[in-house]
Write a protein that holds these residues in place. Structure first.
Motif, PDB file in Angstrom:
ATOM      1  N   PRO A   1      38.114  30.201  25.146  1.00 39.19           N
ATOM      2  CA  PRO A   1      37.423  30.427  26.859  1.00 39.19           C
ATOM      3  C   PRO A   1      38.561  30.629  27.571  1.00 39.19           C
ATOM      4  O   PRO A   1      39.631  30.415  27.641  1.00 39.19           O
ATOM      5  N   ALA A   2      38.273  31.360  28.789  1.00 37.33           N
ATOM      6  CA  ALA A   2      39.087  32.108  29.773  1.00 37.33           C
ATOM      7  C   ALA A   2      38.190  32.083  31.076  1.00 37.33           C
ATOM      8  O   ALA A   2      37.173  32.073  31.033  1.00 37.33           O
ATOM      9  N   PRO A   3      38.993  32.301  32.068  1.00 32.00           N
ATOM     10  CA  PRO A   3      38.208  32.377  33.418  1.00 32.00           C
ATOM     11  C   PRO A   3      37.586  33.581  33.771  1.00 32.00           C
ATOM     12  O   PRO A   3      37.973  34.300  34.826  1.00 32.00           O
ATOM     13  N   TRP A   4      36.856  34.263  32.777  1.00 35.24           N
ATOM     14  CA  TRP A   4      36.355  35.692  32.970  1.00 35.24           C
ATOM     15  C   TRP A   4      35.343  35.450  34.395  1.00 35.24           C
ATOM     16  O   TRP A   4      35.347  36.400  35.021  1.00 35.24           O
ATOM     17  N   ASP A   5      34.453  34.582  34.430  1.00 33.82           N
ATOM     18  CA  ASP A   5      33.587  34.525  35.500  1.00 33.82           C
ATOM     19  C   ASP A   5      34.411  34.470  36.925  1.00 33.82           C
ATOM     20  O   ASP A   5      33.866  34.856  37.771  1.00 33.82           O
ATOM     21  N   ARG A   6      35.184  33.514  36.871  1.00 32.98           N
ATOM     22  CA  ARG A   6      36.123  33.321  37.901  1.00 32.98           C
ATOM     23  C   ARG A   6      36.603  34.350  38.659  1.00 32.98           C
ATOM     24  O   ARG A   6      36.695  34.889  39.629  1.00 32.98           O
ATOM     25  N   ALA A   7      37.041  35.206  37.550  1.00 36.12           N
ATOM     26  CA  ALA A   7      37.777  36.516  37.898  1.00 36.12           C
ATOM     27  C   ALA A   7      37.025  37.419  38.611  1.00 36.12           C
ATOM     28  O   ALA A   7      37.172  38.246  39.377  1.00 36.12           O
ATOM     29  N   LEU A   8      35.728  37.576  37.780  1.00 27.91           N
ATOM     30  CA  LEU A   8      34.555  38.472  38.237  1.00 27.91           C
ATOM     31  C   LEU A   8      34.226  38.258  39.652  1.00 27.91           C
ATOM     32  O   LEU A   8      33.913  39.012  40.636  1.00 27.91           O
ATOM     33  N   GLY A   9      33.854  36.865  39.896  1.00 24.77           N
ATOM     34  CA  GLY A   9      33.490  36.500  41.065  1.00 24.77           C
ATOM     35  C   GLY A   9      34.610  36.812  42.089  1.00 24.77           C
ATOM     36  O   GLY A   9      34.062  37.028  43.221  1.00 24.77           O
ATOM     37  N   TRP A  10      35.832  36.544  41.831  1.00 21.07           N
ATOM     38  CA  TRP A  10      36.883  36.841  42.836  1.00 21.07           C
ATOM     39  C   TRP A  10      36.814  38.041  43.291  1.00 21.07           C
ATOM     40  O   TRP A  10      37.023  38.675  44.470  1.00 21.07           O
ATOM     41  N   ALA A  11      36.885  39.238  42.108  1.00 19.68           N
ATOM     42  CA  ALA A  11      36.755  40.525  42.534  1.00 19.68           C
ATOM     43  C   ALA A  11      35.635  41.084  43.225  1.00 19.68           C
ATOM     44  O   ALA A  11      35.782  41.947  44.081  1.00 19.68           O
ATOM     45  N   LEU A  12      34.622  40.449  43.152  1.00 19.99           N
ATOM     46  CA  LEU A  12      33.247  40.667  43.821  1.00 19.99           C
ATOM     47  C   LEU A  12      33.293  40.330  45.296  1.00 19.99           C
ATOM     48  O   LEU A  12      32.698  40.920  46.265  1.00 19.99           O
ATOM     49  N   THR A  13      33.987  38.854  45.509  1.00 23.27           N
ATOM     50  CA  THR A  13      33.637  38.433  46.799  1.00 23.27           C
ATOM     51  C   THR A  13      34.887  37.944  47.478  1.00 23.27           C
ATOM     52  O   THR A  13      35.312  37.806  48.644  1.00 23.27           O
ATOM     53  N   GLY A  14      36.029  37.781  46.605  1.00 23.77           N
ATOM     54  CA  GLY A  14      37.341  37.323  47.224  1.00 23.77           C
ATOM     55  C   GLY A  14      37.436  36.039  47.380  1.00 23.77           C
ATOM     56  O   GLY A  14      38.305  35.477  48.080  1.00 23.77           O
ATOM     57  N   HIS A  15      36.558  35.326  46.714  1.00 23.55           N
ATOM     58  CA  HIS A  15      36.538  33.797  46.860  1.00 23.55           C
ATOM     59  C   HIS A  15      36.592  33.256  45.453  1.00 23.55           C
ATOM     60  O   HIS A  15      36.160  33.880  44.578  1.00 23.55           O
ATOM     61  N   ASP A  16      37.430  32.087  45.339  1.00 28.35           N
ATOM     62  CA  ASP A  16      37.447  31.345  43.939  1.00 28.35           C
ATOM     63  C   ASP A  16      36.381  30.489  43.977  1.00 28.35           C
ATOM     64  O   ASP A  16      35.955  30.033  44.891  1.00 28.35           O
TER      65      ASP A  16
ATOM     66  N   GLN B   1      42.021  44.173  29.033  1.00 24.26           N
ATOM     67  CA  GLN B   1      40.710  43.777  29.055  1.00 24.26           C
ATOM     68  C   GLN B   1      40.082  43.626  30.225  1.00 24.26           C
ATOM     69  O   GLN B   1      39.138  44.095  30.641  1.00 24.26           O
ATOM     70  N   LEU B   2      40.782  43.048  31.155  1.00 23.65           N
ATOM     71  CA  LEU B   2      40.613  42.908  32.732  1.00 23.65           C
ATOM     72  C   LEU B   2      40.489  44.282  33.383  1.00 23.65           C
ATOM     73  O   LEU B   2      39.175  44.464  34.008  1.00 23.65           O
ATOM     74  N   ALA B   3      41.087  45.337  32.793  1.00 20.76           N
ATOM     75  CA  ALA B   3      40.883  46.592  33.349  1.00 20.76           C
ATOM     76  C   ALA B   3      39.808  47.399  33.025  1.00 20.76           C
ATOM     77  O   ALA B   3      38.991  47.920  33.723  1.00 20.76           O
ATOM     78  N   ALA B   4      39.335  47.191  31.544  1.00 18.32           N
ATOM     79  CA  ALA B   4      38.256  47.630  31.108  1.00 18.32           C
ATOM     80  C   ALA B   4      37.272  46.922  31.606  1.00 18.32           C
ATOM     81  O   ALA B   4      36.215  47.702  31.969  1.00 18.32           O
ATOM     82  N   LEU B   5      37.337  45.529  31.884  1.00 18.96           N
ATOM     83  CA  LEU B   5      36.075  44.747  32.668  1.00 18.96           C
ATOM     84  C   LEU B   5      35.713  45.422  34.072  1.00 18.96           C
ATOM     85  O   LEU B   5      34.634  45.477  34.428  1.00 18.96           O
TER      86      LEU B   5
END
Length: 123
Positions: free
Chosen positions: A5-20, A76-80
């Protein structure tokens, strides 16, 4: 072999909103539907976040900070992020702007003029 498990959802959430969203659990794989549902539950909108970012001259999607990239592979993050922008376009949600803003409200400054004149000899 299963992924950790890794913080994938948190990273996506940050990218979309700028909030953790520290209360979001780590996941073995990213899931845009899950992230969008969680953002909606939190009352956050990628559309509003993009508008706010553009109004303040900030990049969108927001660059993911180091603390949220821990455990995520750089490739992986760049591809995501590429997949995220493609999926948002497919869904009709906002796009990232890859172009620099055009100066319309003023004349170029001295440094900008120097760069505009700096062309190869064969130009």
């Amino acid at each position: 072999m299963s992924a950790d498990p890794a913080p994938w959802d948190r990273a996506l959430g940050w990218a979309l909103t700028g909030h953790d969203h520290p209360d979001w659990p780590d996941a073995v794989a990213p899931d845009l539907d899950r992230v969008l549902a969680r953002l909606a539950e939190a009352g956050e909108s990628p559309v509003a976040a993009q508008a706010d970012a553009r109004a303040t001259g900030q990049p969108w999607p927001h660059p993911v900070p180091d603390r949220l990239r821990a455990g995520l592979g750089a490739a992986q993050l760049a591809a995501l992020m590429t997949e995220l922008m493609t999926e948002l376009q497919r869904r009709g949600l906002p796009q990232a702007s890859q172009r620099a803003p055009v100066i319309k409200d003023r004349a170029p400054g001295p440094d900008e003029l120097r760069l505009l004149r700096d062309v190869p000899p064969h130009y």
